[in-house]
Scaffold this motif. Structure first.
Motif, PDB file in Angstrom:
ATOM      1  N   GLN A 321       0.871  -1.186   0.260  1.00 54.51           N
ATOM      2  CA  GLN A 321       0.148  -0.068  -0.132  1.00 54.51           C
ATOM      3  C   GLN A 321       0.653   1.180   0.190  1.00 54.51           C
ATOM      4  N   GLU A 322       1.923   1.350   0.873  1.00 53.78           N
ATOM      5  CA  GLU A 322       2.805   2.314   0.697  1.00 53.78           C
ATOM      6  C   GLU A 322       4.032   2.075   0.840  1.00 53.78           C
ATOM      7  N   PRO A 323       4.699   1.810  -0.497  1.00 53.69           N
ATOM      8  CA  PRO A 323       5.812   1.372  -0.952  1.00 53.69           C
ATOM      9  C   PRO A 323       7.036   2.480  -0.530  1.00 53.69           C
ATOM     10  N   GLU A 324       6.666   3.613  -0.559  1.00 47.48           N
ATOM     11  CA  GLU A 324       7.904   4.522  -0.309  1.00 47.48           C
ATOM     12  C   GLU A 324       7.784   4.841   1.363  1.00 47.48           C
ATOM     13  N   SER A 325       7.125   4.514   2.211  1.00 47.31           N
ATOM     14  CA  SER A 325       7.122   4.507   3.635  1.00 47.31           C
ATOM     15  C   SER A 325       8.460   4.134   4.187  1.00 47.31           C
TER      16      SER A 325
END
Length: 352
Positions: A321-325
């Motif tokens: 869902q949030e690969p850049e987190s």
């Protein structure tokens, strides 16, 4: 000018494993450093399907050490990796499955299943064919965390794994109602886990991640006796009480002759969203110290982020869902470290 082993080790920390951001010291490839006057002898143990990788590392090590002021001769000894010892008893391979990795914890509540699901999804994102087996019979959480409620198809006398987020899944949670308690004795657990391993069409897979129940017991023993587990990933939090149980988990795998690939520190710290300052709520660094004490790899630290829980409850791991987190990037690094661990001698993390 005198040369020390620690000085040479510092130089070796600057040499990265090809294709990864971590160095050859952290991956346990450097088995020994000897300094005799101005001469340096380094023993490396590297196992890779790509024969160019050991040669590349050897060349880089020679060049880096030779450049140190005062060094005369440099001898690099390439050591054959130790043979793998995949479990005990009647363990037999799963056809078409290359690596079986167990994710375990000595106690509940440390985020073991969260690590297992995100590790599996991260490996899939890196291009590996990946499966995830939920062997926590009493508390199967993978269906919820991966957002799947369907029952698996039956082909002949075998089950088809359920796909989700690029990962093949199997869990008792697919076969029983969500609010049904599992009141089973050991033999029933053994039979179910054996079927999930041998009677599911897992192939072809590069990695099968096995989410173990917390603690030690029938599930761990069954896995060791029925499939060749290549290595275990131990999940802990920074607190001493969790680390005590992590030690027990590592000791259990040692008795089962299953190498510990490394330790993950979950809930390692909290990053303030307003000022970006780092807060170590539960302490920090305990898992890294324990990994050093055991002579195994420290695979990485995962921060506390609201998205991990929020999206996990909605059935979408944060890696998806949030690969850049920050946490997603941490899981990807852990996945790379696990892949490198099975590509190099398992459990070989000798300290210089």
């Amino acid at each position: 000018m005198s040369i020390s082993e620690s000085q040479i080790a510092k130089v070796l920390e600057g040499i990265k494993y090809p294709g990864y951001s971590r160095n050859i010291i952290s991956f346990g490839l450097v088995k020994e450093v000897e300094v005799d006057g101005n001469d340096v002898r380094i023993r490396l143990a590297i196992n890779s399907q790509d024969p160019s990788i050991p040669e590349q590392i050897k060349t880089e090590v020679e060049a880096a050490v030779a450049a140190v002021e005062g060094v005369g001769g440099v001898e690099i000894v390439m050591e054959a990796p130790a043979p793998k010892t995949p479990g005990i008893g009647s363990a037999r391979a799963i056809p078409g499955v290359e690596h079986v990795i167990a994710v375990a914890s000595g106690k509940g509540g440390v985020g073991k299943s969260t690590v297992a699901t995100n590790l599996a999804c991260a490996l899939a994102q890196l291009g590996f064919r990946t499966g995830l087996l939920d062997s926590d019979i009493y508390g199967p959480s993978i269906p919820t965390m991966m957002g799947v409620k369907v029952k698996p198809r039956v082909l002949g006398d075998r089950l088809e794994p359920v796909p989700a987020h690029g990962v093949k899944l199997m869990s008792l949670g697919f076969l029983i109602e969500e609010d049904t308690p599992v009141i089973w004795r050991g033999p029933m657990i053994v039979k179910t886990l054996t079927q999930f391993v041998q009677d599911v069409n897992w192939a072809p897979l590069d990695f099968l991640i096995v989410d173990l129940p917390p603690g030690t017991g029938d599930a761990q023993l069954t896995l060791a006796q029925t499939i060749p587990v290549e290595g275990a990933v131990i999940v802990s939090t920074p607190q001493d009480v969790a680390l005590i149980d992590a030690k027990k988990g590592s000791a259990m795998f040692g008795r089962l002759q299953i190498p510990v690939l490394g330790i993950v520190e979950n809930m390692s710290y909290f990053r303030c969203p307003d000022c970006s300052s780092r807060h170590e709520i539960f302490g920090n660094g305990g898992a890294r110290k324990e990994a050093n004490r055991q002579g195994v790899r420290f695979l990485g630290e995962v921060p506390i982020e609201a998205g991990i829980c929020t999206w996990g409850d909605k059935g979408v791991p944060i890696v998806v869902q949030e690969p850049e987190s920050e946490s997603a990037k941490a899981f990807l690094e852990i996945a790379r470290a696990v892949q490198a661990a099975v590509a190099t001698p398992a459990g070989s993390a000798d300290r210089v």
